[in-house]
Scaffold this motif. Structure first.
Motif, PDB file in Angstrom:
ATOM      1  N   ASP A 166      73.543 108.350 -29.155  1.00  0.00           N
ATOM      2  CA  ASP A 166      72.360 108.085 -28.329  1.00  0.00           C
ATOM      3  C   ASP A 166      71.084 108.051 -29.155  1.00  0.00           C
ATOM      4  OD1 ASP A 166      74.019 107.992 -26.142  1.00  0.00           O
ATOM      5  OD2 ASP A 166      73.544 110.037 -25.452  1.00  0.00           O
ATOM      6  N   GLN A 167      71.098 108.714 -30.322  1.00  0.00           N
ATOM      7  CA  GLN A 167      69.949 108.692 -31.221  1.00  0.00           C
ATOM      8  C   GLN A 167      69.932 107.459 -32.113  1.00  0.00           C
ATOM      9  OE1 GLN A 167      67.355 111.053 -31.122  1.00  0.00           O
ATOM     10  NE2 GLN A 167      68.505 111.449 -29.230  1.00  0.00           N
ATOM     11  N   GLY A 168      70.911 106.574 -31.933  1.00  0.00           N
ATOM     12  CA  GLY A 168      70.964 105.345 -32.710  1.00  0.00           C
ATOM     13  C   GLY A 168      71.838 105.415 -33.941  1.00  0.00           C
ATOM     14  N   CYS A 169      72.537 106.517 -34.159  1.00  0.00           N
ATOM     15  CA  CYS A 169      73.416 106.659 -35.333  1.00  0.00           C
ATOM     16  C   CYS A 169      74.689 105.850 -35.114  1.00  0.00           C
ATOM     17  CB  CYS A 169      73.755 108.124 -35.559  1.00  0.00           C
ATOM     18  SG  CYS A 169      72.309 109.187 -35.764  1.00  0.00           S
ATOM     19  N   ARG A 170      75.171 105.224 -36.184  1.00  0.00           N
ATOM     20  CA  ARG A 170      76.356 104.378 -36.075  1.00  0.00           C
ATOM     21  C   ARG A 170      77.440 104.708 -37.111  1.00  0.00           C
ATOM     22  NH1 ARG A 170      74.501 104.158 -32.023  1.00  0.00           N
ATOM     23  NH2 ARG A 170      73.858 102.406 -30.717  1.00  0.00           N
ATOM     24  N   THR A 171      77.063 105.380 -38.186  1.00  0.00           N
ATOM     25  CA  THR A 171      78.049 105.781 -39.203  1.00  0.00           C
ATOM     26  C   THR A 171      78.081 107.307 -39.211  1.00  0.00           C
ATOM     27  OG1 THR A 171      77.435 103.827 -40.485  1.00  0.00           O
ATOM     28  CG2 THR A 171      78.789 105.477 -41.600  1.00  0.00           C
ATOM     29  N   ILE A 172      78.892 107.854 -38.315  1.00  0.00           N
ATOM     30  CA  ILE A 172      78.866 109.298 -38.046  1.00  0.00           C
ATOM     31  C   ILE A 172      80.045 109.992 -38.711  1.00  0.00           C
ATOM     32  CG2 ILE A 172      78.846 111.051 -36.240  1.00  0.00           C
ATOM     33  CD1 ILE A 172      77.684 108.897 -34.366  1.00  0.00           C
ATOM     34  N   GLY A 183      89.418 123.589 -34.340  1.00  0.00           N
ATOM     35  CA  GLY A 183      89.209 122.514 -35.296  1.00  0.00           C
ATOM     36  C   GLY A 183      89.769 121.193 -34.811  1.00  0.00           C
ATOM     37  N   MET A 184      90.985 121.214 -34.294  1.00  0.00           N
ATOM     38  CA  MET A 184      91.626 119.971 -33.863  1.00  0.00           C
ATOM     39  C   MET A 184      90.954 119.391 -32.625  1.00  0.00           C
ATOM     40  SD  MET A 184      95.694 120.609 -34.614  1.00  0.00           S
ATOM     41  CE  MET A 184      95.807 122.118 -33.648  1.00  0.00           C
ATOM     42  N   ARG A 185      90.560 120.236 -31.691  1.00  0.00           N
ATOM     43  CA  ARG A 185      89.981 119.712 -30.445  1.00  0.00           C
ATOM     44  C   ARG A 185      88.568 119.196 -30.639  1.00  0.00           C
ATOM     45  NH1 ARG A 185      92.804 124.106 -26.339  1.00  0.00           N
ATOM     46  NH2 ARG A 185      94.821 123.061 -26.336  1.00  0.00           N
ATOM     47  N   ARG A 186      87.789 119.842 -31.474  1.00  0.00           N
ATOM     48  CA  ARG A 186      86.454 119.293 -31.751  1.00  0.00           C
ATOM     49  C   ARG A 186      86.576 117.958 -32.477  1.00  0.00           C
ATOM     50  NH1 ARG A 186      83.473 124.982 -33.564  1.00  0.00           N
ATOM     51  NH2 ARG A 186      84.207 126.080 -31.689  1.00  0.00           N
ATOM     52  N   PHE A 187      87.533 117.869 -33.379  1.00  0.00           N
ATOM     53  CA  PHE A 187      87.779 116.601 -34.061  1.00  0.00           C
ATOM     54  C   PHE A 187      88.199 115.526 -33.069  1.00  0.00           C
ATOM     55  CE2 PHE A 187      91.206 113.890 -35.770  1.00  0.00           C
ATOM     56  CZ  PHE A 187      90.445 113.083 -36.594  1.00  0.00           C
ATOM     57  N   GLU A 188      89.085 115.848 -32.133  1.00  0.00           N
ATOM     58  CA  GLU A 188      89.527 114.869 -31.138  1.00  0.00           C
ATOM     59  C   GLU A 188      88.362 114.417 -30.261  1.00  0.00           C
ATOM     60  OE1 GLU A 188      92.222 113.116 -30.656  1.00  0.00           O
ATOM     61  OE2 GLU A 188      93.033 113.989 -32.509  1.00  0.00           O
ATOM     62  N   GLY A 189      87.481 115.341 -29.897  1.00  0.00           N
ATOM     63  CA  GLY A 189      86.312 114.959 -29.123  1.00  0.00           C
ATOM     64  C   GLY A 189      85.416 114.006 -29.886  1.00  0.00           C
ATOM     65  N   TYR A 190      85.259 114.256 -31.185  1.00  0.00           N
ATOM     66  CA  TYR A 190      84.477 113.370 -32.062  1.00  0.00           C
ATOM     67  C   TYR A 190      85.104 111.981 -32.140  1.00  0.00           C
ATOM     68  CZ  TYR A 190      83.843 111.421 -36.825  1.00  0.00           C
ATOM     69  OH  TYR A 190      83.659 110.593 -37.897  1.00  0.00           O
ATOM     70  N   ARG A 191      86.388 111.924 -32.459  1.00  0.00           N
ATOM     71  CA  ARG A 191      87.070 110.633 -32.631  1.00  0.00           C
ATOM     72  C   ARG A 191      87.091 109.833 -31.328  1.00  0.00           C
ATOM     73  NH1 ARG A 191      92.293 108.413 -32.519  1.00  0.00           N
ATOM     74  NH2 ARG A 191      93.050 110.278 -31.447  1.00  0.00           N
ATOM     75  N   GLU A 192      87.408 110.511 -30.235  1.00  0.00           N
ATOM     76  CA  GLU A 192      87.484 109.845 -28.939  1.00  0.00           C
ATOM     77  C   GLU A 192      86.142 109.233 -28.552  1.00  0.00           C
ATOM     78  OE1 GLU A 192      87.194 111.511 -24.502  1.00  0.00           O
ATOM     79  OE2 GLU A 192      88.849 112.382 -25.651  1.00  0.00           O
ATOM     80  N   THR A 193      85.055 109.950 -28.838  1.00  0.00           N
ATOM     81  CA  THR A 193      83.724 109.460 -28.454  1.00  0.00           C
ATOM     82  C   THR A 193      83.315 108.253 -29.285  1.00  0.00           C
ATOM     83  OG1 THR A 193      83.127 111.710 -27.812  1.00  0.00           O
ATOM     84  CG2 THR A 193      81.329 110.147 -28.096  1.00  0.00           C
ATOM     85  N   LEU A 194      83.649 108.263 -30.555  1.00  0.00           N
ATOM     86  CA  LEU A 194      83.376 107.079 -31.376  1.00  0.00           C
ATOM     87  C   LEU A 194      84.064 105.854 -30.794  1.00  0.00           C
ATOM     88  CD1 LEU A 194      83.769 108.380 -35.064  1.00  0.00           C
ATOM     89  CD2 LEU A 194      81.641 107.882 -33.849  1.00  0.00           C
ATOM     90  N   PRO A 234      76.929 107.842 -44.526  1.00  0.00           N
ATOM     91  CA  PRO A 234      76.757 108.218 -43.121  1.00  0.00           C
ATOM     92  C   PRO A 234      75.288 108.410 -42.769  1.00  0.00           C
ATOM     93  CG  PRO A 234      77.678 110.042 -44.391  1.00  0.00           C
ATOM     94  CD  PRO A 234      77.718 108.846 -45.280  1.00  0.00           C
ATOM     95  N   ASP A 235      74.943 108.047 -41.532  1.00  0.00           N
ATOM     96  CA  ASP A 235      73.583 108.280 -41.059  1.00  0.00           C
ATOM     97  C   ASP A 235      73.520 109.489 -40.121  1.00  0.00           C
ATOM     98  OD1 ASP A 235      74.820 107.243 -38.825  1.00  0.00           O
ATOM     99  OD2 ASP A 235      73.510 105.483 -38.659  1.00  0.00           O
ATOM    100  N   ALA A 236      74.676 110.156 -39.941  1.00  0.00           N
ATOM    101  CA  ALA A 236      74.719 111.365 -39.126  1.00  0.00           C
ATOM    102  C   ALA A 236      75.979 112.150 -39.454  1.00  0.00           C
ATOM    103  CB  ALA A 236      74.686 111.031 -37.637  1.00  0.00           C
ATOM    104  N   VAL A 237      75.918 113.466 -39.257  1.00  0.00           N
ATOM    105  CA  VAL A 237      77.076 114.317 -39.490  1.00  0.00           C
ATOM    106  C   VAL A 237      77.174 115.342 -38.365  1.00  0.00           C
ATOM    107  CG1 VAL A 237      78.266 115.875 -41.079  1.00  0.00           C
ATOM    108  CG2 VAL A 237      76.760 114.094 -41.983  1.00  0.00           C
ATOM    109  N   ALA A 264      71.048 112.434 -39.709  1.00  0.00           N
ATOM    110  CA  ALA A 264      70.900 113.421 -38.641  1.00  0.00           C
ATOM    111  C   ALA A 264      72.047 114.432 -38.730  1.00  0.00           C
ATOM    112  CB  ALA A 264      70.909 112.733 -37.276  1.00  0.00           C
ATOM    113  N   ILE A 265      71.756 115.660 -38.354  1.00  0.00           N
ATOM    114  CA  ILE A 265      72.745 116.744 -38.456  1.00  0.00           C
ATOM    115  C   ILE A 265      72.821 117.500 -37.135  1.00  0.00           C
ATOM    116  CG2 ILE A 265      73.259 118.974 -39.532  1.00  0.00           C
ATOM    117  CD1 ILE A 265      73.882 116.913 -41.449  1.00  0.00           C
TER     118      ILE A 265
END
Length: 355
Positions: A166-172, A183-194, A234-237, A264-265
């Motif tokens: 939403d902040q305009g980041c595209r390479t996260i 660890g696995m579930r936060r990663f899955e939330g990240y991947r799924e949202t991308l 990356p433009d965000a992490v 962005a962090i």
């Protein structure tokens, strides 16, 4: 009791803060206790009552303030009912964790609260055989029917990643946790949202460390150094926890880059570093105080029940706390300090220099 002309039972009730003692009698007893510098024999009491009035807390690291906040809330809640907390650290070493749990079990504690760093549930099987009450916090094991208190970690990953998009980041990128439930579930939330937002997922933008709760800032810095070599950069992490994020921020600033304009962090934990950072850190609130309080409530209910209750599974809702480290867009619908719910130098440091 003889000196005051009272029964031993009355003295015992005063020492246990029992409510059915007259205030005048209570004060007489406490005054004599102070004069004698008397201390109850906890071991003798436990032999009579079958309780130690001690609860063990096992966490991956004592320097991680997320676990410190849980310990504080847990201790306050059980202390009010006459229990004390014994804290042990596994240092993210499963073998050390097993030894610490063995030691606590040998002390015949009344219950355990465990944030496990292990990948196996074998230790839990031993605890079950001993009929030892316990609560898992933050991390859980698939297929194990145990008391648990934690957040929806997939929702945490989705909240953090969607905010960056939403902040305009595209390479996260993602500095992820270990191969445990969090660890696995936060990663899955990240991947799924991308993927849901039509953005590519790249394994090159995901860095995992062997430890994330011990020496976290160093591991975050090392992971960020690897990410800065990627092209495109990356433009965000999104970082698994706040200490990792602080380590990443240090490397970004040392490289002459700006936060959040260049990168962005956002972290996870919502720890109280805000006043010490050049760029206050956006984070996902893991409800650490509530985790401690809810775990205490489960145990106190077990202690007061005549028959052992069935396992309780409490999943708390994470919340997004937006601050300067990820706020690329000036106009925002909510203030930086407001929560967003999960429902639908040569070497400059990120820490402010002391004057």
């Amino acid at each position: 009791a003889k000196d005051l002309g009272l029964s031993v039972v009355t003295i015992s009730k005063v020492l246990r803060n029992h409510p059915d003692i007259a205030e005048q009698t209570r004060e007489r007893v406490l005054q004599r206790v102070r004069e004698l510098d008397y201390r109850p024999n906890i071991l003798a009491r436990s032999l009579v009552t079958g309780r130690s009035y001690l609860i063990g807390l096992v966490v991956p690291g004592l320097l991680h303030s997320f676990f410190a906040e849980i310990a504080k809330a847990l201790s306050a809640a059980v202390r009010a009912q006459g229990y004390s907390l014994i804290i042990a650290s596994s240092e993210e070493d499963p073998d050390l964790e097993a030894r610490e749990i063995e030691t606590l079990l040998a002390r015949r504690l009344d219950a355990l609260v465990i944030a496990s760093c292990g990948a196996s549930s074998s230790m839990l099987e031993q605890i079950e055989r001993m009929e030892q009450p316990y609560v898992l916090i933050d991390r859980r094991f698939p297929g194990v029917a145990a008391n648990f208190v934690g957040i929806d970690d997939e929702a945490a990953g989705r909240l953090a990643t969607q905010h960056l998009i939403d902040q305009g980041c595209r390479t996260i990128a993602h500095i992820r946790g270990r191969d445990n439930s969090t660890g696995m579930r936060r990663f899955e939330g990240y991947r799924e949202t991308l993927l849901r937002n039509g953005l590519p997922f790249s394994e090159k933008l995901v860095v995992a460390g062997s430890t994330v709760d011990v020496e976290s800032q160093r591991h975050g810095a090392e992971a960020m150094q690897l990410l800065l070599r990627q092209r495109p950069r990356p433009d965000a992490v999104f970082c698994y926890n706040d200490p990792l994020a602080i380590g990443a921020m240090t490397v970004i600033i040392d490289a002459g880059l700006r936060i959040p304009e260049d990168i962005a962090i956002i972290g996870c934990g919502n720890l109280h570093y805000d006043d010490a950072l050049q760029r206050p850190l956006s984070s996902i609130d893991q409800q650490s105080e509530q985790i401690g309080e809810r775990a205490a409530a489960i145990l106190l209910n077990i202690f007061s029940s005549k028959t052992r209750p069935g396992p309780v599974n409490i999943i708390l809702e994470p919340a997004l706390r937006v601050r300067a480290s990820s706020l690329k867009k000036v106009e925002q619908p909510a203030k930086a300090s407001e929560p967003v719910k999960a429902s639908n130098s040569k070497r400059r440091s990120t820490l402010k220099r002391a004057e």
